[in-house]
Scaffold this motif. Structure first.
Motif, PDB file in Angstrom:
ATOM      1  N   GLU A  48      -2.058   5.667   6.880  1.00 30.45           N
ATOM      2  CA  GLU A  48      -2.435   5.948   8.259  1.00 30.45           C
ATOM      3  C   GLU A  48      -3.940   6.195   8.375  1.00 30.45           C
ATOM      4  O   GLU A  48      -4.601   5.676   9.276  1.00 30.45           O
ATOM      5  CB  GLU A  48      -1.649   7.156   8.771  1.00 30.45           C
ATOM      6  CG  GLU A  48      -1.504   7.128  10.260  1.00 30.45           C
ATOM      7  CD  GLU A  48      -0.630   8.244  10.797  1.00 30.45           C
ATOM      8  OE1 GLU A  48       0.114   7.980  11.739  1.00 30.45           O
ATOM      9  OE2 GLU A  48      -0.700   9.375  10.273  1.00 30.45           O
ATOM     10  N   VAL A  49      -4.470   6.976   7.422  1.00 30.01           N
ATOM     11  CA  VAL A  49      -5.907   7.264   7.486  1.00 30.01           C
ATOM     12  C   VAL A  49      -6.710   5.978   7.290  1.00 30.01           C
ATOM     13  O   VAL A  49      -7.661   5.701   8.030  1.00 30.01           O
ATOM     14  CB  VAL A  49      -6.276   8.324   6.422  1.00 30.01           C
ATOM     15  CG1 VAL A  49      -7.789   8.445   6.316  1.00 30.01           C
ATOM     16  CG2 VAL A  49      -5.659   9.657   6.774  1.00 30.01           C
ATOM     17  N   ARG A  50      -6.306   5.193   6.294  1.00 30.39           N
ATOM     18  CA  ARG A  50      -7.004   3.920   6.081  1.00 30.39           C
ATOM     19  C   ARG A  50      -6.921   3.031   7.320  1.00 30.39           C
ATOM     20  O   ARG A  50      -7.903   2.439   7.742  1.00 30.39           O
ATOM     21  CB  ARG A  50      -6.336   3.164   4.939  1.00 30.39           C
ATOM     22  CG  ARG A  50      -6.785   3.563   3.579  1.00 30.39           C
ATOM     23  CD  ARG A  50      -5.819   2.942   2.594  1.00 30.39           C
ATOM     24  NE  ARG A  50      -6.321   3.047   1.252  1.00 30.39           N
ATOM     25  CZ  ARG A  50      -7.027   2.102   0.659  1.00 30.39           C
ATOM     26  NH1 ARG A  50      -7.282   0.986   1.272  1.00 30.39           N
ATOM     27  NH2 ARG A  50      -7.467   2.282  -0.556  1.00 30.39           N
ATOM     28  N   LEU A 104       0.825  -1.205   0.000  1.00 27.77           N
ATOM     29  CA  LEU A 104       0.000   0.000   0.000  1.00 27.77           C
ATOM     30  C   LEU A 104       0.863   1.260   0.000  1.00 27.77           C
ATOM     31  O   LEU A 104       0.466   2.293  -0.507  1.00 27.77           O
ATOM     32  CB  LEU A 104      -0.919  -0.015   1.221  1.00 27.77           C
ATOM     33  CG  LEU A 104      -2.066   0.990   1.217  1.00 27.77           C
ATOM     34  CD1 LEU A 104      -2.979   0.749   0.034  1.00 27.77           C
ATOM     35  CD2 LEU A 104      -2.848   0.877   2.508  1.00 27.77           C
ATOM     36  N   PRO A 150       5.345  10.931   1.713  1.00 26.69           N
ATOM     37  CA  PRO A 150       4.386  11.318   2.760  1.00 26.69           C
ATOM     38  C   PRO A 150       2.935  11.125   2.327  1.00 26.69           C
ATOM     39  O   PRO A 150       2.075  10.862   3.165  1.00 26.69           O
ATOM     40  CB  PRO A 150       4.699  12.800   3.012  1.00 26.69           C
ATOM     41  CG  PRO A 150       5.479  13.245   1.836  1.00 26.69           C
ATOM     42  CD  PRO A 150       6.142  12.062   1.234  1.00 26.69           C
ATOM     43  N   ASP A 151       2.659  11.235   1.001  1.00 28.01           N
ATOM     44  CA  ASP A 151       1.282  11.030   0.541  1.00 28.01           C
ATOM     45  C   ASP A 151       0.823   9.616   0.836  1.00 28.01           C
ATOM     46  O   ASP A 151      -0.287   9.385   1.319  1.00 28.01           O
ATOM     47  CB  ASP A 151       1.189  11.255  -0.977  1.00 28.01           C
ATOM     48  CG  ASP A 151       1.304  12.723  -1.320  1.00 28.01           C
ATOM     49  OD1 ASP A 151       1.238  13.537  -0.378  1.00 28.01           O
ATOM     50  OD2 ASP A 151       1.480  13.046  -2.505  1.00 28.01           O
ATOM     51  N   ARG A 152       1.681   8.682   0.531  1.00 33.28           N
ATOM     52  CA  ARG A 152       1.282   7.291   0.735  1.00 33.28           C
ATOM     53  C   ARG A 152       1.179   6.948   2.212  1.00 33.28           C
ATOM     54  O   ARG A 152       0.329   6.165   2.600  1.00 33.28           O
ATOM     55  CB  ARG A 152       2.292   6.372   0.064  1.00 33.28           C
ATOM     56  CG  ARG A 152       2.171   6.382  -1.436  1.00 33.28           C
ATOM     57  CD  ARG A 152       2.805   5.149  -1.941  1.00 33.28           C
ATOM     58  NE  ARG A 152       2.818   5.094  -3.376  1.00 33.28           N
ATOM     59  CZ  ARG A 152       3.286   4.056  -4.045  1.00 33.28           C
ATOM     60  NH1 ARG A 152       3.770   3.019  -3.375  1.00 33.28           N
ATOM     61  NH2 ARG A 152       3.264   4.036  -5.346  1.00 33.28           N
ATOM     62  N   TYR A 153       2.057   7.538   3.027  1.00 31.94           N
ATOM     63  CA  TYR A 153       1.922   7.263   4.453  1.00 31.94           C
ATOM     64  C   TYR A 153       0.627   7.848   4.979  1.00 31.94           C
ATOM     65  O   TYR A 153      -0.044   7.239   5.814  1.00 31.94           O
ATOM     66  CB  TYR A 153       3.123   7.795   5.238  1.00 31.94           C
ATOM     67  CG  TYR A 153       3.033   7.408   6.699  1.00 31.94           C
ATOM     68  CD1 TYR A 153       3.076   6.065   7.072  1.00 31.94           C
ATOM     69  CD2 TYR A 153       2.857   8.351   7.698  1.00 31.94           C
ATOM     70  CE1 TYR A 153       2.945   5.682   8.390  1.00 31.94           C
ATOM     71  CE2 TYR A 153       2.729   7.981   9.024  1.00 31.94           C
ATOM     72  CZ  TYR A 153       2.779   6.638   9.365  1.00 31.94           C
ATOM     73  OH  TYR A 153       2.644   6.259  10.673  1.00 31.94           O
ATOM     74  N   ALA A 154       0.270   9.037   4.458  1.00 32.85           N
ATOM     75  CA  ALA A 154      -1.009   9.637   4.867  1.00 32.85           C
ATOM     76  C   ALA A 154      -2.148   8.682   4.534  1.00 32.85           C
ATOM     77  O   ALA A 154      -3.039   8.447   5.354  1.00 32.85           O
ATOM     78  CB  ALA A 154      -1.207  10.971   4.164  1.00 32.85           C
ATOM     79  N   GLU A 155      -2.090   8.111   3.329  1.00 32.30           N
ATOM     80  CA  GLU A 155      -3.162   7.194   2.927  1.00 32.30           C
ATOM     81  C   GLU A 155      -3.199   5.975   3.850  1.00 32.30           C
ATOM     82  O   GLU A 155      -4.251   5.578   4.348  1.00 32.30           O
ATOM     83  CB  GLU A 155      -2.953   6.752   1.476  1.00 32.30           C
ATOM     84  CG  GLU A 155      -4.014   5.759   1.050  1.00 32.30           C
ATOM     85  CD  GLU A 155      -3.988   5.442  -0.441  1.00 32.30           C
ATOM     86  OE1 GLU A 155      -3.240   6.096  -1.180  1.00 32.30           O
ATOM     87  OE2 GLU A 155      -4.722   4.526  -0.842  1.00 32.30           O
TER      88      GLU A 155
END
Lengths: 126, 539
Positions: free
Chosen positions: B529-531, B119, B522-527
């Motif tokens: 973490e939110v998921r 992911l 950072p975009d993917r980590y944001a995704e």
């Protein structure tokens, strides 16, 4: 393909180049920075990280004491029970207790907020 | 003397009949619920519509192997307090699963552990690494279970011939291939549920009988077990099995570490969380599993002590030096003793439950390894981006073929591995899971700066040392019980590599991240973490 599905499938293949990913990433960044998510995150980490530290330390203490302080562990407490048995049964008790505390924390502190944020985020992604 | 060795015939006709019933019932379940699965979601995840209670039982069924039902109770019967450590490690491990893994993995993955990594990381390298590690772990666990099945069934049927053990391994392998290829996750899950129910019910019955025998006085039970152990008070104290010297004690700590950290990295446990619809259901199924597993291990202590007190350590050891038949022997005694119909019946029932336990666990393992192969390696890691994508249908076909091949491979390896100690193999599988799978999973979920290189290094940095240290340990050469006799190339003193290889896995993940040329996205980590915490976009 991605537009037709209700929810974009991030596992389908290697990610598409920036153009398609841009708005999605924006949504997730925005949600991540929002107060609602920060509250859920700190509620979760605030419980889980100290709890993990405590039960791992308590378990390792038990294992190490058993290996390197056997005389202490042999001391009688009550009837046939010695310190080792009391600590061992204590591990069972603490596991059940922490499970209950975690479930209560999740249910009261973040379940509702997380579900609201989930629908909210999915609406924005659509 | 034990009836198993002396007069096998009358006891074993009933047992054989019940074994046949177990086989028929599991096959019926497979055919009955397995017809619908042609989609990947059905094959890997059973349609994701199991309830938390059902999945809790299934988790319990996947987790409690014959090593727990027969092995741990046998160790307690023979070594008293030192056997209890296994049950505690196996249980406390579930707190890691509950708090750090189950919900987040449910929200961020689809079928396998590698999904969670893919992911946010570059897909092909992390899938290759995590898929390989999952295959190695499940194969080791599978061999442990099958070797155990061979010696166990032979023992329960009262023969000791190598041929009987070999045929048992082949038969168990054939059955597990049928369950998985025909029934997929749906059938496997129902088999786990039935097995867990039988296992818990059987344990409750025996526990009640033991308590009745001692009029509910647990202190009397402990004192009698100690008195009949031949070692007196030392039986109730730590150190009977792991007390000789610093190396033995370090080995004990290493085992303890592997047990508590390994569960959360076992692929067949992780894939269970995808059979329920939401993360909340995943949490509730874990809570059910903790309740069931915890009660089971508390009963296992009573059963182990009961076998020590009722059967006696000497008779237990005479029937099987590792104590693996302590519980069936206890059942025989509690039912009325050898020669009585009650004793024979209870012995046969408990043996059949042990057999069902093995069948269910190997089915879960085969499914998890076929998913790791088809979903991670074949359909994704081994595809270049300019190649055509594998369709879902092709992937499920590949998974079914993989189940057959992996099952056959496990049979062949088990036939050659029959001299290996079962408990050791299980401990090793846990050590590899804790070294290769857990560090990368935790870093991935909780560390913002973690990179693809860190993920790959973390997997191989745990997997390779764990396997190498075992090869150069006294398990493989240089001791009386080693696999290879006559040569001695061991230099690593511990039998369980966890104490060294688990920190190495974490260290390699950190090093790989620090030395990465690219920085984390950072975009993917944001995704992720939110998921992971909300379930947005979850499969």
């Amino acid at each position: 393909m991605a537009q037709q599905q209700k929810v974009f499938d991030p596992w389908a293949a290697d990610r598409p180049p920036a153009a398609a990913a841009e708005p999605r990433a924006g949504v997730y960044r925005e949600v991540q920075a929002g107060a609602a998510f920060q509250a859920i995150r700190s509620g979760y980490r605030g419980f889980v990280l100290p709890a993990t530290a405590v039960f791992l330390a308590w378990y390792l203490l038990f294992v190490v004491a058993q290996a390197f302080a056997p005389n202490l562990m042999r001391r009688q407490v009550a009837g046939p029970l010695n310190v080792a048995w009391v600590l061992g049964l204590g591990q069972f008790a603490s596991t059940f207790l922490l499970t209950w505390l975690y479930a209560r924390n999740a249910r009261t502190k973040r379940d509702r907020a997380a579900l609201d944020l989930r629908w909210d985020t999915q609406d924005q992604l659509r | 003397m034990s009836p198993v060795a002396v007069n096998p015939l009358p006891d074993h006709t009933v047992a054989v009949a019940l074994f046949a019933v177990v086989v028929l019932v599991t096959l019926a379940i497979t055919v009955w619920v397995g017809r619908r699965s042609s989609a990947a979601e059905d094959f890997y995840a059973g349609g994701r519509d199991f309830s938390p209670l059902q999945n809790g039982f299934a988790l319990c069924g996947d987790y409690l192997s014959a090593a727990s039902f027969l092995g741990v109770t046998g160790l307690i019967a023979l070594y008293g307090y030192d056997g209890v450590l296994y049950s505690i490690g196996f249980l406390v491990a579930w707190l890691v699963v509950l708090m750090l893994v189950s919900e987040l993995v449910r929200n961020t993955g689809r079928y396998t552990l590698a999904d969670v990594l893919a992911l946010r990381m570059r897909q092909r390298p992390v899938r290759a690494a995590a898929g390989t590690a999952s295959l190695v772990v499940t194969l080791m666990y599978l061999i442990a279970q099958m070797v155990g099945a061979g010696s166990l069934v032979a023992l329960l049927l009262g023969t000791d011939s190598g041929r009987a053990k070999g045929w048992t391994i082949v038969a168990v392998g054939a059955l597990m291939i049928v369950y998985v290829t025909v029934g997929g996750m749906r059938a496997t899950t129902w088999i786990q549920i039935v097995k867990a129910f039988l296992l818990v019910a059987g344990s409750v019955v025996l526990t009640v009988l033991v308590l009745l025998r001692f009029h509910g006085d647990l202190g009397e039970l402990m004192r009698t077990a100690a008195a009949r152990s031949g070692v007196g008070d030392a039986y109730l104290q730590p150190g009977l099995k792991y007390g000789a010297g610093t190396v033995s004690r370090l080995d004990f700590v290493s085992l303890g570490l592997a047990l508590v950290l390994g569960t959360a990295g076992l692929p067949h446990i992780l894939s269970r969380f995808y059979t329920v619809p939401t993360a909340r259901a995943a949490r509730r199924s874990t809570i059910w599993a903790i309740g069931l597993v915890g009660c089971f291990y508390l009963m296992a202590i009573v059963l182990g002590l009961g076998a020590g007190a009722v059967v006696g350590a000497r008779a237990v050891r005479a029937a099987n030096p590792a104590g693996n038949t302590a519980v069936p022997l206890l059942a025989l005694d509690l039912g009325g003793g050898p020669g009585t119909s009650g004793g024979v019946l209870l012995f046969a029932v408990i043996s059949a439950i042990a057999f069902a336990t093995i069948l269910a666990v190997v089915a879960g393992l085969t499914l998890a390894s076929s998913a790791a192969f088809a979903h991670d390696l074949y359909a994704r890691a081994w595809r270049r981006s300019d190649e055509r994508e594998v369709t879902e249908r092709q992937e499920v076909v590949a998974a079914r073929i993989a189940a057959v091949v992996i099952g056959a491979l496990a049979v062949v390896l088990s036939l050659y591995a029959q001299r290996l100690n079962v408990a050791f193999l299980v401990g090793l599988a846990f050590a590899v899971a804790a070294s290769a799978n857990l560090p990368t999973l935790l870093y991935n979920l909780f560390w913002r700066r973690f990179t693809t290189r860190g993920a790959v290094w973390s997997v191989y940095g745990g997997l390779v040392p764990a396997v190498l240290l075992v090869i150069f340990s006294p398990v493989v050469s240089g001791a009386k019980t080693s696999v290879v006799q006559g040569v001695d190339f061991h230099w690593f003193p511990l039998e369980n590599p966890g104490l060294v290889s688990i920190p190495l896995g974490f260290l390699a993940g950190w090093l790989g991240t620090v030395l990465s040329r690219e920085s984390a996205d950072p975009d993917r980590y944001a995704e992720l973490e939110v998921r992971s915490l909300t379930g947005a976009g979850a499969a």
